[in-house]
Design an enzyme around this catalytic site. Structure first.
Site, PDB file in Angstrom:
ATOM      1  N   VAL A  11     -10.060   3.299  -6.802  1.00  0.00           N
ATOM      2  CA  VAL A  11      -9.382   2.892  -8.038  1.00  0.00           C
ATOM      3  C   VAL A  11      -9.874   1.536  -8.521  1.00  0.00           C
ATOM      4  O   VAL A  11     -10.214   1.361  -9.696  1.00  0.00           O
ATOM      5  CB  VAL A  11      -7.845   2.888  -7.829  1.00  0.00           C
ATOM      6  CG1 VAL A  11      -7.131   2.153  -8.950  1.00  0.00           C
ATOM      7  CG2 VAL A  11      -7.348   4.320  -7.754  1.00  0.00           C
ATOM      8  N   THR A 121      -0.348   2.659  -6.326  1.00  0.00           N
ATOM      9  CA  THR A 121       0.867   3.480  -6.450  1.00  0.00           C
ATOM     10  C   THR A 121       1.913   2.921  -5.487  1.00  0.00           C
ATOM     11  O   THR A 121       1.706   2.962  -4.265  1.00  0.00           O
ATOM     12  CB  THR A 121       0.535   4.946  -6.100  1.00  0.00           C
ATOM     13  OG1 THR A 121      -0.512   5.383  -6.968  1.00  0.00           O
ATOM     14  CG2 THR A 121       1.743   5.840  -6.250  1.00  0.00           C
ATOM     15  N   GLU A 154     -10.256  11.475  -8.653  1.00  0.00           N
ATOM     16  CA  GLU A 154     -11.570  11.317  -8.034  1.00  0.00           C
ATOM     17  C   GLU A 154     -12.457  12.472  -8.474  1.00  0.00           C
ATOM     18  O   GLU A 154     -11.988  13.586  -8.675  1.00  0.00           O
ATOM     19  CB  GLU A 154     -11.441  11.331  -6.503  1.00  0.00           C
ATOM     20  CG  GLU A 154     -10.846  10.046  -5.978  1.00  0.00           C
ATOM     21  CD  GLU A 154     -10.600  10.081  -4.482  1.00  0.00           C
ATOM     22  OE1 GLU A 154     -11.217  10.887  -3.782  1.00  0.00           O
ATOM     23  OE2 GLU A 154      -9.757   9.280  -4.032  1.00  0.00           O
ATOM     24  N   LYS A 206       4.728   7.407 -12.069  1.00  0.00           N
ATOM     25  CA  LYS A 206       3.563   7.800 -11.260  1.00  0.00           C
ATOM     26  C   LYS A 206       3.969   8.812 -10.178  1.00  0.00           C
ATOM     27  O   LYS A 206       3.319   9.850  -9.988  1.00  0.00           O
ATOM     28  CB  LYS A 206       2.938   6.548 -10.635  1.00  0.00           C
ATOM     29  CG  LYS A 206       1.813   6.813  -9.672  1.00  0.00           C
ATOM     30  CD  LYS A 206       0.595   7.420 -10.323  1.00  0.00           C
ATOM     31  CE  LYS A 206      -0.389   7.899  -9.278  1.00  0.00           C
ATOM     32  NZ  LYS A 206      -1.543   8.549  -9.825  1.00  0.00           N
ATOM     33  N   GLY A 259      -4.342  18.536  -1.051  1.00  0.00           N
ATOM     34  CA  GLY A 259      -4.653  17.467  -0.099  1.00  0.00           C
ATOM     35  C   GLY A 259      -5.093  16.249  -0.868  1.00  0.00           C
ATOM     36  O   GLY A 259      -4.699  16.066  -2.026  1.00  0.00           O
ATOM     37  N   CYS A 262      -3.826  11.217  -2.580  1.00  0.00           N
ATOM     38  CA  CYS A 262      -2.618  10.881  -3.357  1.00  0.00           C
ATOM     39  C   CYS A 262      -1.451  11.859  -3.189  1.00  0.00           C
ATOM     40  O   CYS A 262      -0.369  11.450  -2.769  1.00  0.00           O
ATOM     41  CB  CYS A 262      -2.972  10.769  -4.832  1.00  0.00           C
ATOM     42  SG  CYS A 262      -3.998   9.329  -5.173  1.00  0.00           S
ATOM     43  N   LYS A 265       0.624  11.984   0.280  1.00  0.00           N
ATOM     44  CA  LYS A 265       1.339  10.743   0.632  1.00  0.00           C
ATOM     45  C   LYS A 265       2.371  10.371  -0.441  1.00  0.00           C
ATOM     46  O   LYS A 265       3.438   9.845  -0.123  1.00  0.00           O
ATOM     47  CB  LYS A 265       0.362   9.591   0.872  1.00  0.00           C
ATOM     48  CG  LYS A 265      -0.199   8.936  -0.378  1.00  0.00           C
ATOM     49  CD  LYS A 265      -0.956   7.663  -0.069  1.00  0.00           C
ATOM     50  CE  LYS A 265      -1.613   7.058  -1.314  1.00  0.00           C
ATOM     51  NZ  LYS A 265      -0.710   6.530  -2.314  1.00  0.00           N
TER      52      LYS A 265
HETATM   53  N1  LIG Z   1      -7.887   7.458  -5.074  1.00  0.00           N
HETATM   54  C1  LIG Z   1      -7.295   7.975  -6.145  1.00  0.00           C
HETATM   55  O1  LIG Z   1      -7.692   9.010  -6.662  1.00  0.00           O
HETATM   56  C2  LIG Z   1      -6.107   7.267  -6.752  1.00  0.00           C
HETATM   57  C3  LIG Z   1      -5.671   7.648  -8.032  1.00  0.00           C
HETATM   58  C4  LIG Z   1      -4.593   6.982  -8.592  1.00  0.00           C
HETATM   59  C5  LIG Z   1      -3.939   5.995  -7.876  1.00  0.00           C
HETATM   60  N2  LIG Z   1      -4.354   5.663  -6.624  1.00  0.00           N
HETATM   61  C6  LIG Z   1      -3.675   4.583  -5.910  1.00  0.00           C
HETATM   62  O2  LIG Z   1      -4.471   3.407  -6.018  1.00  0.00           O
HETATM   63  C7  LIG Z   1      -4.358   2.630  -4.819  1.00  0.00           C
HETATM   64  C8  LIG Z   1      -5.726   2.388  -4.222  1.00  0.00           C
HETATM   65  O3  LIG Z   1      -6.254   3.628  -3.823  1.00  0.00           O
HETATM   66  P1  LIG Z   1      -7.799   3.789  -3.423  1.00  0.00           P
HETATM   67  O4  LIG Z   1      -8.016   5.246  -3.240  1.00  0.00           O
HETATM   68  O5  LIG Z   1      -8.638   3.049  -4.385  1.00  0.00           O
HETATM   69  O6  LIG Z   1      -7.793   3.034  -2.005  1.00  0.00           O
HETATM   70  P2  LIG Z   1      -9.049   2.633  -1.121  1.00  0.00           P
HETATM   71  O7  LIG Z   1      -8.572   2.667   0.265  1.00  0.00           O
HETATM   72  O8  LIG Z   1     -10.233   3.427  -1.530  1.00  0.00           O
HETATM   73  O9  LIG Z   1      -9.356   1.128  -1.551  1.00  0.00           O
HETATM   74  C9  LIG Z   1      -8.542   0.052  -1.257  1.00  0.00           C
HETATM   75  C10 LIG Z   1      -9.436  -1.176  -1.080  1.00  0.00           C
HETATM   76  O10 LIG Z   1      -8.599  -2.344  -1.019  1.00  0.00           O
HETATM   77  C11 LIG Z   1      -9.192  -3.251  -0.115  1.00  0.00           C
HETATM   78  N3  LIG Z   1      -8.165  -4.220   0.299  1.00  0.00           N
HETATM   79  C12 LIG Z   1      -7.061  -4.012   1.066  1.00  0.00           C
HETATM   80  N4  LIG Z   1      -6.364  -5.174   1.192  1.00  0.00           N
HETATM   81  C13 LIG Z   1      -7.022  -6.122   0.479  1.00  0.00           C
HETATM   82  C14 LIG Z   1      -6.803  -7.492   0.242  1.00  0.00           C
HETATM   83  N5  LIG Z   1      -5.746  -8.133   0.726  1.00  0.00           N
HETATM   84  N6  LIG Z   1      -7.690  -8.160  -0.524  1.00  0.00           N
HETATM   85  C15 LIG Z   1      -8.780  -7.535  -1.028  1.00  0.00           C
HETATM   86  N7  LIG Z   1      -9.034  -6.217  -0.828  1.00  0.00           N
HETATM   87  C16 LIG Z   1      -8.176  -5.518  -0.090  1.00  0.00           C
HETATM   88  C17 LIG Z   1      -9.707  -2.379   1.001  1.00  0.00           C
HETATM   89  O11 LIG Z   1     -10.699  -3.045   1.757  1.00  0.00           O
HETATM   90  C18 LIG Z   1     -10.244  -1.182   0.217  1.00  0.00           C
HETATM   91  O12 LIG Z   1     -11.622  -1.322  -0.082  1.00  0.00           O
HETATM   92  C19 LIG Z   1      -3.406   3.400  -3.909  1.00  0.00           C
HETATM   93  O13 LIG Z   1      -2.107   2.923  -4.093  1.00  0.00           O
HETATM   94  C20 LIG Z   1      -3.513   4.812  -4.428  1.00  0.00           C
HETATM   95  O14 LIG Z   1      -2.359   5.573  -4.171  1.00  0.00           O
HETATM   96  C21 LIG Z   1      -5.443   6.273  -6.046  1.00  0.00           C
END
Ligand SMILES: NC(=O)c1ccc[n+]([C@@H]2O[C@H](COP(=O)([O-])OP(=O)(O)OC[C@H]3O[C@@H](n4cnc5c(N)ncnc54)[C@H](O)[C@@H]3O)[C@@H](O)[C@H]2O)c1
Length: 463
Positions: A11, A121, A154, A206, A259, A262, A265
């Protein structure tokens, strides 16, 4: 505008790159030093179509940069938090430790008027807690905390970010609203609706949206099971339903259960939130339970295709990621399915176009192959688990020659039963009549010579 993105995962990286493309100056901060180093060298740590080009172009034009430490954050007009919120070990609620750690880290560095935007989220009330932490660390400041949940998918993330169905902004503060309006102005010009609501409402939108999508998938999966029992075709049922504008065609594709990073969980976290507030979400409870059972139950389809036992058999699993065009293995249905196949005594060979490196830690006992054909060598059955484009037009003759037995279990309904029958495969799909039944239906009934009585009539005569 100057934007800081905390977290450069799926994201954060996509959002950061797209915001830079809109013309903003974006710094993506990620505490994972290897990740930021790779990104600074132009290497993209995730698979997302179009992302490498987008990142490279914006880095070249000086609007996008990466860093480990949140230095310079004090000049940002908005600081987005896009860190992970995985399921918490033990109770399955959202683990907010990454969010709160990030807030504690950035609090001393923020400007007195910073706008902190939660893109992760997070359960209802998280914005209140972020605000409490900021006020505690920086008393007397005018910082604002906004909820701006992300809805991208994604595999189509850039398109989704640039063409959202809506942008949800949760704040009651006029200044914060103006900052968000300016950041998203390029999209507003494209007529993407901005929905301004309270922070708690935005947080809940959301989860409610994801729970509804999960419900739609689970609904059609159960209808698919019914179709198998009654001899109906779920593809046609879904089409017949989806053409109704009140229902809509999307998320009515049956398969091995939802699966990904998102839906599983987020449905669980929503249930925890409801429980904590004394509310019952019985539909969502059922959806989560039905889906959980379904993933493993798909192994039964494979057992049925192999006449009751897979002990000592070799199964080729085509596709491992939870959907095509991503390398994300989080909560992929392939994991419980393959574990169940192993439990039932089978050996598994597999191929996925991009997900095998991510899959190996989850599934160490699988033989990983370099193509679908290599995976199919000597297999007693092939199971299509992820509908990657390259599995849609397999050379069926070549596949049949390589396999020990010509059996395909298609958990994504990629093929048609008649084409599989022509290629001499035994074919089982989800919620559709299998090839043998299709043959029965398609075969013109032989006319009985005039005067010949039917079996029923003969029996009736004998009574
Ligand atoms: N992946 C999706 O399709 C999607 C879609 C919509 C919403 N979301 C939501 O967005 C959020 C992020 O999801 P994601 O899939 O991008 O996660 P991800 O695990 O791919 O990325 C999270 C990143 O944050 C970094 N991080 C963690 N703590 C940190 C800190 N203190 N300082 C700097 N960087 C830090 C991690 O190293 C990691 O690279 C989640 O809440 C998820 O539910 C995800």
């Amino acid at each position: 505008m100057r934007v800081t993105m905390i977290g450069a995962g799926y994201v954060g990286l996509v959002s950061g790159a797209c915001l830079a493309e809109f013309g903003h100056h974006v710094t993506c901060i990620d505490k994972d030093a290897d990740r930021t180093a790779a990104l600074s060298r132009g290497e993209i740590p995730i698979f997302e179509p179009g992302l490498a080009e987008l990142v490279a172009a914006n880095v070249r034009q000086g609007r996008l940069r990466f860093a480990v430490k949140p230095t310079g954050i004090g000049e940002a007009d908005a600081v987005f938090i896009a860190v992970g919120t995985p399921s918490r070990r033990g109770d399955g609620h959202a683990d907010l430790s990454f969010v709160y750690d990030a807030v504690r880290e950035i609090a001393p560095l923020l400007s007195r008027t910073a706008v902190v935007v939660t893109k992760s989220t997070v359960p209802v009330g998280t914005g209140d807690e972020i605000e409490r932490i900021l006020r505690e660390k920086r008393p007397g400041t005018e910082m604002q905390v906004v909820s701006n949940p992300e809805f991208l998918r994604e595999g189509a993330a850039i398109h989704d970010f640039k063409h959202p169905d809506r942008i949800v902004v949760g704040t009651e503060d006029a200044r914060a609203r103006d900052v968000l309006a300016e950041i998203y102005r390029p999209l507003y010009l494209n007529a993407a609706p901005m929905l301004y609501v309270s922070r708690r409402t935005a947080e809940l939108i959301k989860y409610a949206a994801n729970a509804f999508l999960a419900t739609k998938i689970t609904f059609i999966n159960e209808i698919a099971d019914l179709c198998e029992s009654v001899g109906a075709d779920v593809q046609d049922v879904a089409r017949g339903m989806g053409l109704d504008n009140r229902i809509g065609a999307k998320f009515l594709h049956p398969g091995p259960g939802f699966g990904g990073s998102c839906l599983p969980k987020d449905t669980t976290a929503l249930l925890k939130t409801a429980f904590d507030h004394g509310a019952q979400l019985r539909i969502v409870e059922t959806v989560a339970a039905v889906n959980e059972q379904r993933k493993r139950a798909m192994a039964r389809k494979v057992v049925a295709a192999l006449d009751g036992s897979i002990r000592g058999k070799t199964i080729a699993v085509l596709g491992l990621t939870f959907k095509p065009n991503t390398d994300d293995m989080r909560d992929a249905p392939s994991i419980p399915l393959i574990v169940a196949l192993h439990d039932l005594g089978a050996m598994v060979r597999s191929y996925d176009p991009v997900g095998m490196a991510q899959a190996k830690p989850h599934l160490p006992d699988v033989t990983y192959c370099s193509s679908a054909y290599e995976a199919a060598e000597g297999a007693d059955a092939a199971v299509i688990v992820t509908e990657w484009e390259q599995f849609r037009a397999l050379d069926l003759d070549r596949l049949r020659c390589l396999m020990a037995r010509p059996i395909i279990v298609d958990l994504r309904n990629v093929y048609r039963a008649d084409e599989m029958q022509r290629a001499n495969f035994r074919y089982l799909a989800v919620g559709r009549p299998d090839a043998e039944r299709y043959a029965e239906r398609a075969m013109p009934r032989r006319r009985k010579p005039a005067g010949t009585k039917s079996k029923t009539a003969e029996r009736a005569d004998a009574l």
